[in-house]
Design an enzyme around this catalytic site. Structure first.
Site, short mmCIF file in Angstrom:
data_model
loop_
_atom_site.label_atom_id
_atom_site.label_comp_id
_atom_site.label_asym_id
_atom_site.label_seq_id
_atom_site.Cartn_x
_atom_site.Cartn_y
_atom_site.Cartn_z
N ASN A 178 7.19 14.82 -4.75
CA ASN A 178 6.17 15.11 -5.86
C ASN A 178 4.72 15.11 -5.31
O ASN A 178 4.00 15.89 -5.63
CB ASN A 178 6.44 13.95 -6.67
N GLU A 277 9.55 1.75 -2.38
CA GLU A 277 8.76 2.06 -3.52
C GLU A 277 9.41 3.17 -4.64
O GLU A 277 9.70 4.16 -4.21
CB GLU A 277 7.19 2.73 -3.15
N CYS A 311 4.59 9.03 -9.82
CA CYS A 311 5.33 7.92 -10.20
C CYS A 311 4.31 7.10 -10.99
O CYS A 311 4.92 5.73 -11.89
CB CYS A 311 5.92 7.19 -9.01
N GLU A 482 2.51 -2.15 0.23
CA GLU A 482 2.08 -1.39 1.37
C GLU A 482 0.58 -1.10 0.96
O GLU A 482 0.19 -1.07 -0.16
CB GLU A 482 2.48 -0.28 1.72
#
Length: 503
Positions: A178, A277, A311, A482
């Site tokens: 994405n 993630e 996301c 992160e």
């Protein structure tokens, strides 16, 4: 034809279009990048087609890297690790900054191919390429001013105890389709900054800018083997990377099912660092005191940016009942004017993803949802993977359309009556990646924001990131963080060294 030179020199829309016309019958083949060299493909090598989302036609051929191909890249990284891990920070910083400068110098070319390959608008692509350069600049500077902890233990023989960090080793970096270059560089930059080496595997759906990034690494004169790139499917190339005993860490961004598989595959390798993630189904809470002229554009951007393929998108809108009718009318009008396919909205990334989104919209139709905007698209897309914005109401909280990540230009709107109900609705989901809270009450921003199960909460804003802050989710949205010090935790091992003041 030399694929890297052909793509690199097609740095204007006209040149890119001419290249695609010349290769229409035989698409260009990209190559793996190992030991600072592009690996030649044999005529019999297995490749897959990657498609242009605007047209549905083949764009480029991507190698289906085998386990042997992945192991070759891992071996190259392992050979490079002893030297790179001992390279002075200032030299690592210099090389990372050189990469950042080259990305910036070639920003328009990279944005052009990102737009072609992924389908995003050119303005969205430029913003992401700029962030890719910032990722390298940030970590280039971070490692020059790193701090640690020193403590002193009193006694007959005083002891100085200090924290020492060392790079983990070879990392596997697996990234989604994405935001291809942005998310790839978000992993590569800290990995190299903290002295690790890497084998990266970008999505097979969007591999072009990762391939171009390899040329930037070569031009920056990174040492051979420090960063390697393998292309192919997750089930083969990704799995080989995850399961390699020489790979001492995995940083993955992608879907929940793959994240679960990575945890299963690495369960017995206790010392392997894992950062995951995963997905998001993010709430956007709009309270009764908002300025609607500000709330509507923000809600639209959070829902439809990059065709909803981020996301962090706010795809579940909950608005106070007293402002519901006003919001729906203004929201539909704004989205209709501001998000138009082919102008301000690109296609979705692939035929498979188009079909997934269509299935959810067909489900919404069967659940008697009201389509205030948009409809169920055609079963077989013609001329690209275009889906117009969809605004839905009338669905129950238990609906799959509300509960599951669609990852497209689809938003649901529901009502709440009280602050407690808003929080409960926001948290009524398996995911916990991000959330938006819109209110003019600063106390409410904190009160609500601190109770939402989400790794990132934005109050009256969205998609704002300071690279030193932590990035990651709660619940099914992943494990690990992160960014800044959190990235250091991912890519380094920590030990405490105790040294007496006298012997």
């Amino acid at each position: 034809m030399d694929t890297i030179a052909a793509l690199w020199n097609a740095n204007t829309p006209e040149a890119a279009d001419a290249l695609l016309q010349r290769t229409n019958t035989q698409p260009l083949r990209i190559q793996n990048f190992v030991d600072n060299e592009f690996q030649q493909l044999s005529p019999s090598a297995t490749c897959m087609d990657s498609y242009n989302p605007r047209t549905g036609k083949p764009l480029i051929q991507v190698p289906c890297s085998s386990h042997a191909d992945v192991h070759e890249a891992v071996d190259a990284a392992a050979r490079a690790f002893p030297s790179w891990s001992q390279t002075p920070r200032r030299e690592r910083s210099r090389l990372l900054q050189k990469v950042a400068d080259l990305i910036e110098e070639n920003k328009l070319m990279l944005a052009l191919w990102e737009s072609i390959d992924q389908g995003k608008t050119i303005s969205r692509a430029i913003a992401e390429i700029e962030r890719a350069a910032s990722n390298f600049s940030y970590f280039a500077q971070f490692i020059l001013s790193e701090e640690g902890t020193v403590r002193y233990v009193d006694g007959e023989s005083p002891i100085m105890a200090y924290e020492h960090r060392s790079p983990v080793g070879v990392f596997g970096l697996i990234t989604p389709w994405n935001m291809p270059l942005y998310l790839l560089t978000w992993k590569i930059a800290p990995c190299l900054a903290f002295g690790c080496v890497a084998v990266a595997k970008p999505s097979e759906v969007t591999s072009v800018t990762a391939f171009l990034l390899c040329e930037i690494f070569r031009q920056a004169k990174l040492p051979p083997g420090v960063i390697n790139m393998v292309f192919g499917k997750g089930a083969s190339a990704g799995s080989a990377l995850v399961n390699s005993p020489k790979v001492r860490g995995i940083s993955f961004t992608g879907g929940l099912s793959t994240g679960i598989r990575i945890r299963q595959d690495t369960a017995a390798d206790i010392g392997k660092h894992i950062s995951l993630e995963l997905g998001g189904k993010n709430p956007n809470l709009i309270f009764e005191d908002v300025d609607m002229s500000k709330a509507v554009p923000l809600a639209a951007r959070a829902a439809f940016e990059n065709s909803g393929q981020i996301c962090l998108c706010g795809s579940r809108i909950y608005i106070h009942r007293s402002r519901y009718e006003e919001f729906i009318t203004a929201f539909v009008d704004y989205v209709k004017q501001s998000y138009r396919c082919g102008e301000t909205l690109g296609p979705v990334v692939s035929k498979e993803h188009y079909s997934k989104i269509r299935a959810y919209l067909a489900l919404a139709q069967r659940d008697s949802a009201t389509f205030h905007l948009g409809s169920v698209p055609e079963k077989d897309p013609q001329g690209g993977y275009w889906i117009s914005p969809v605004i839905l109401t009338g669905l129950s909280q238990e609906s799959q359309v509300i509960q599951e990540e669609i990852f497209g230009p689809v938003v649901t709107v529901s009502m709440f009556d009280t602050e407690e109900e808003a929080i409960a609705l926001a948290n009524d989901n398996a995911n916990g990646l991000a959330a938006v809270v819109m209110t003019n009450d600063v106390s409410r921003m904190r009160r609500v924001g601190e109770r939402i199960d989400a790794g990132l909460v934005w109050a009256n804003c969205w998609l704002v990131r300071e690279l030193g802050t932590s990035f990651g989710g709660m619940k099914a949205s992943g494990v690990g963080r992160e960014g800044g010090l959190q990235s250091r935790d991912v890519f380094t091992n920590l030990r405490t060294v105790h040294v007496p003041s006298r012997w």
